[in-house]
Design an enzyme around this catalytic site. Structure first.
Site, PDB file in Angstrom:
ATOM      1  N   LYS A  16      55.602  49.627  64.096  1.00  0.00           N
ATOM      2  CA  LYS A  16      55.899  50.715  65.044  1.00  0.00           C
ATOM      3  C   LYS A  16      55.782  52.102  64.380  1.00  0.00           C
ATOM      4  CE  LYS A  16      60.020  49.448  66.316  1.00  0.00           C
ATOM      5  NZ  LYS A  16      60.234  48.185  65.588  1.00  0.00           N
ATOM      6  N   ARG A  91      66.323  49.239  72.752  1.00  0.00           N
ATOM      7  CA  ARG A  91      66.279  47.899  72.161  1.00  0.00           C
ATOM      8  C   ARG A  91      66.996  46.885  73.039  1.00  0.00           C
ATOM      9  NH1 ARG A  91      65.259  49.980  66.733  1.00  0.00           N
ATOM     10  NH2 ARG A  91      65.226  48.354  65.167  1.00  0.00           N
ATOM     11  N   ARG A 130      57.376  46.151  51.976  1.00  0.00           N
ATOM     12  CA  ARG A 130      57.391  47.582  52.335  1.00  0.00           C
ATOM     13  C   ARG A 130      58.116  48.406  51.273  1.00  0.00           C
ATOM     14  NH1 ARG A 130      59.065  49.338  58.231  1.00  0.00           N
ATOM     15  NH2 ARG A 130      61.048  48.332  57.770  1.00  0.00           N
ATOM     16  N   ARG A 163      63.863  49.713  51.307  1.00  0.00           N
ATOM     17  CA  ARG A 163      64.989  49.966  52.203  1.00  0.00           C
ATOM     18  C   ARG A 163      66.046  48.876  52.049  1.00  0.00           C
ATOM     19  NH1 ARG A 163      62.484  51.144  58.073  1.00  0.00           N
ATOM     20  NH2 ARG A 163      64.235  49.806  58.618  1.00  0.00           N
ATOM     21  N   ARG A 174      67.636  40.807  61.298  1.00  0.00           N
ATOM     22  CA  ARG A 174      67.035  41.820  62.189  1.00  0.00           C
ATOM     23  C   ARG A 174      66.061  41.167  63.165  1.00  0.00           C
ATOM     24  NH1 ARG A 174      64.455  45.725  58.112  1.00  0.00           N
ATOM     25  NH2 ARG A 174      63.767  46.942  59.901  1.00  0.00           N
TER      26      ARG A 174
HETATM   27  P1  AMP Z   1      64.114  50.525  62.662  1.00  0.00           P
HETATM   28  O1  AMP Z   1      63.625  51.522  61.665  1.00  0.00           O
HETATM   29  O2  AMP Z   1      63.698  50.854  64.069  1.00  0.00           O
HETATM   30  O3  AMP Z   1      63.810  49.094  62.271  1.00  0.00           O
HETATM   31  O4  AMP Z   1      65.717  50.653  62.665  1.00  0.00           O
HETATM   32  C1  AMP Z   1      66.482  50.406  61.488  1.00  0.00           C
HETATM   33  C2  AMP Z   1      67.929  50.135  61.873  1.00  0.00           C
HETATM   34  O5  AMP Z   1      68.483  51.281  62.563  1.00  0.00           O
HETATM   35  C3  AMP Z   1      68.134  48.980  62.858  1.00  0.00           C
HETATM   36  O6  AMP Z   1      68.196  47.717  62.179  1.00  0.00           O
HETATM   37  C4  AMP Z   1      69.464  49.359  63.506  1.00  0.00           C
HETATM   38  O7  AMP Z   1      70.549  49.105  62.641  1.00  0.00           O
HETATM   39  C5  AMP Z   1      69.326  50.880  63.626  1.00  0.00           C
HETATM   40  N1  AMP Z   1      68.691  51.270  64.917  1.00  0.00           N
HETATM   41  C6  AMP Z   1      67.484  51.888  65.094  1.00  0.00           C
HETATM   42  N2  AMP Z   1      67.231  52.103  66.399  1.00  0.00           N
HETATM   43  C7  AMP Z   1      68.304  51.624  67.074  1.00  0.00           C
HETATM   44  C8  AMP Z   1      68.645  51.518  68.450  1.00  0.00           C
HETATM   45  N3  AMP Z   1      67.806  51.948  69.423  1.00  0.00           N
HETATM   46  N4  AMP Z   1      69.823  50.956  68.765  1.00  0.00           N
HETATM   47  C9  AMP Z   1      70.689  50.508  67.825  1.00  0.00           C
HETATM   48  N5  AMP Z   1      70.428  50.549  66.519  1.00  0.00           N
HETATM   49  C10 AMP Z   1      69.243  51.098  66.124  1.00  0.00           C
END
Ligand code: AMP
Length: 221
Positions: A16, A91, A130, A163, A174
């Site tokens: 993404k 989400r 990554r 990360r 996740r």
């Molecule tokens: P991402 O970079 O989109 O994979 O997000 C990393 C982490 O941020 C996720 O595993 C969640 O802990 C948090 N996060 C990101 N976007 C959201 C969202 N829309 N709702 C809740 N938690 C989020």
């Protein structure tokens, strides 16, 4: 002119972030990434960052109230932007409803949802490999997109790190959280007739090009 909105939906590792970057640089969508905003907040130690950090470390979703706050703030800052690209939000169904409310207040609707599809084994390989620049946030992959000098960012020389939530145990959590929470969301957008499935197991430029074609009228109007 009404605001145009697209959403990038996909499991962690579906690409993404890098795909959104490719779209942003070739169009005029305002890129709204909740993951990026949260990581920045954690790095800066803001109240939002302190609330979000523990959830993120465990690979769990951050509470909706926190997410709503950062999304509203980002859109307010966006000013005259009339095209939004959401990445990592919504989400869940609750978040999809929140988004409809946020957009309704701005006379906008979700125009298209691009679902990035890739096999689970590929997602895991992408995530464990990554590496991200501590200084500028640029992403690399130890095998697929290695930096020119090991451990250093090509763009700014910053140190590359893994990360905390890209460890294998957290990745599996996740992916499970994603599958459980997102199935209904996918069905919801499918029923609305706005869902477009895109193969994201291909090289990034091909996926970006396909989405740009799909969003073409939106991005240019
Ligand atoms: P991402 O970079 O989109 O994979 O997000 C990393 C982490 O941020 C996720 O595993 C969640 O802990 C948090 N996060 C990101 N976007 C959201 C969202 N829309 N709702 C809740 N938690 C989020």
């Amino acid at each position: 002119m009404s605001i145009k909105t697209i959403i990038l939906l996909g499991a962690p590792g579906a690409g993404k972030g890098t795909i959104a970057e490719g779209i942003r640089s070739a169009s005029r969508f305002l890129h709204v990434s909740t993951g990026d905003m949260l990581r920045e907040a954690v790095k800066c130690g803001t109240p939002v960052g302190r609330q979000a950090e523990a959830f993120m470390k465990r690979g769990e979703l951050v509470p909706d109230a926190v997410i709503l706050g950062i999304v509203e703030e980002r859109l307010d800052k966006g000013g005259a932007d009339d095209a939004y690209m959401f990445d990592g939000f919504p989400r869940t169904m609750d978040q999809a409803r929140l988004l409809d409310e946020i957009l309704g207040g701005r006379k906008a609707v979700v125009n298209k949802v691009f679902l990035l599809d890739a096999p689970r084994a590929l997602l895991i390989a992408r995530l464990t490999g990554r590496r991200v620049c501590r200084k500028c946030g640029q992403s690399y992959h130890v095998i697929n997109i290695p930096p020119k000098v090991a451990g250093a960012c090509d763009l700014c020389g910053g140190e590359l790190y893994q990360r905390a939530d890209d460890s294998e145990a957290t990745i599996l959590n996740r992916l499970d959280v994603y599958t459980k929470q997102t199935e209904t969301l996918i069905a919801f957008y499918e029923k609305k007739g706005v869902l477009v499935r895109v193969d994201s197991a291909r090289p990034r430029q091909e996926t970006v090009a396909e989405i740009l074609r799909g969003a073409g009228a939106l991005a240019a109007s």
